[in-house]
Design a protein around this motif. Sequence first.
Motif, short mmCIF file in Angstrom:
data_model
loop_
_atom_site.label_atom_id
_atom_site.label_comp_id
_atom_site.label_asym_id
_atom_site.label_seq_id
_atom_site.Cartn_x
_atom_site.Cartn_y
_atom_site.Cartn_z
N TRP A 68 -20.46 11.31 2.97
CA TRP A 68 -20.08 10.96 4.33
C TRP A 68 -18.83 10.10 4.39
N ASP A 69 -18.37 9.64 3.25
CA ASP A 69 -17.20 8.76 3.18
C ASP A 69 -15.94 9.64 3.08
N LEU A 70 -15.02 9.48 4.00
CA LEU A 70 -13.83 10.33 4.04
C LEU A 70 -12.89 10.03 2.88
N ASP A 71 -12.41 11.10 2.23
CA ASP A 71 -11.38 10.94 1.20
C ASP A 71 -10.09 10.54 1.89
N VAL A 72 -9.23 9.81 1.18
CA VAL A 72 -8.00 9.32 1.80
C VAL A 72 -6.79 9.65 0.94
N ASP A 73 -5.68 9.88 1.62
CA ASP A 73 -4.39 10.10 0.99
C ASP A 73 -3.42 9.13 1.66
N SER A 74 -2.66 8.41 0.85
CA SER A 74 -1.68 7.48 1.42
C SER A 74 -0.50 8.28 1.97
N ALA A 75 0.31 7.61 2.74
CA ALA A 75 1.57 8.22 3.16
C ALA A 75 2.48 8.32 1.93
N PRO A 76 3.29 9.37 1.81
CA PRO A 76 4.22 9.44 0.69
C PRO A 76 5.23 8.30 0.76
N VAL A 77 5.54 7.72 -0.38
CA VAL A 77 6.48 6.60 -0.45
C VAL A 77 7.57 6.93 -1.46
N ASP A 78 8.82 6.72 -1.06
CA ASP A 78 9.94 6.94 -1.98
C ASP A 78 10.11 5.73 -2.90
N VAL A 79 10.23 6.02 -4.19
CA VAL A 79 10.46 4.97 -5.19
C VAL A 79 11.89 5.19 -5.70
N ALA A 80 12.80 4.36 -5.24
CA ALA A 80 14.21 4.47 -5.63
C ALA A 80 14.36 4.08 -7.10
N PRO A 81 15.48 4.44 -7.72
CA PRO A 81 15.72 4.03 -9.11
C PRO A 81 15.60 2.51 -9.24
N THR A 82 14.92 2.07 -10.27
CA THR A 82 14.65 0.67 -10.63
C THR A 82 13.73 -0.05 -9.64
N ALA A 83 13.18 0.65 -8.67
CA ALA A 83 12.32 0.01 -7.67
C ALA A 83 10.86 0.00 -8.10
N HIS A 84 10.09 -0.91 -7.51
CA HIS A 84 8.64 -1.01 -7.69
C HIS A 84 7.99 -0.81 -6.33
N VAL A 85 6.85 -0.10 -6.30
CA VAL A 85 6.08 0.01 -5.07
C VAL A 85 4.61 -0.21 -5.38
N GLN A 86 3.86 -0.56 -4.35
CA GLN A 86 2.42 -0.74 -4.47
C GLN A 86 1.78 0.02 -3.32
N LEU A 87 0.80 0.88 -3.64
CA LEU A 87 0.07 1.64 -2.63
C LEU A 87 -1.39 1.24 -2.72
N THR A 88 -2.04 1.07 -1.57
CA THR A 88 -3.44 0.66 -1.54
C THR A 88 -4.20 1.53 -0.55
N GLU A 89 -5.36 2.00 -0.97
CA GLU A 89 -6.28 2.75 -0.11
C GLU A 89 -7.69 2.30 -0.46
N ARG A 90 -8.68 2.72 0.34
CA ARG A 90 -10.05 2.32 0.04
C ARG A 90 -11.05 3.31 0.60
N CYS A 91 -12.25 3.25 0.04
CA CYS A 91 -13.41 3.96 0.55
C CYS A 91 -14.31 2.92 1.21
N TRP A 92 -15.29 3.37 1.96
CA TRP A 92 -16.27 2.43 2.50
C TRP A 92 -17.19 1.96 1.40
N LYS A 93 -17.54 2.86 0.50
CA LYS A 93 -18.46 2.52 -0.60
C LYS A 93 -17.73 2.79 -1.92
N GLU A 94 -18.37 3.54 -2.84
CA GLU A 94 -17.83 3.75 -4.17
C GLU A 94 -16.69 4.76 -4.19
N VAL A 95 -15.84 4.61 -5.21
CA VAL A 95 -14.72 5.52 -5.45
C VAL A 95 -15.13 6.50 -6.54
N ARG A 96 -14.91 7.80 -6.30
CA ARG A 96 -15.23 8.81 -7.31
C ARG A 96 -14.02 9.12 -8.18
#
Length: 134
Positions: free
Chosen positions: A91-119
């Motif tokens: 019953w827990d919806l799977d999630v996909d983040s928005a696409p993020v561009d990582v430029a040369p030499t750049a760092h990014v952090q993406l975060t998502e979550r489930c209501w309960k456990e992650v498969r």
Amino acid sequence: MPPEHRVPRRAAALLAALAALLPAGSAAAEPAETAPAAASRTASRDGGPAAEEQTARCGTTVEGSRVTAYCHNPYPRTDRVQLHVECARWWDLDVDSAPVDVAPTAHVQLTERCWKEVRAVWLTHRPAAGPAGT
């Protein structure tokens, strides 16, 4: 069939993503006739990594129901990354983040979550469109 006995929708995508993350040394488990073909696909004309393999280096952490991906792009091309999370409960919806561009030499952090456990967790990479991605 009860939901807990179903094969996950994204099982094939997960296996493909996990296979792409294995270190190069694990290719020894492949039959000998396919190893040279794989090696020829991964080398570019100048001897460096092929353009398809010039993707951001990413790692993920799972803390409870929260998933965080950290990506760094050491290559001169912009890479577009997207985080995918499959939740364990039917019953827990799977999630996909928005696409993020990582430029040369750049760092990014993406975060998502489930209501309960992650498969399962994986990242996809695509070259960024436009002049910065070429």
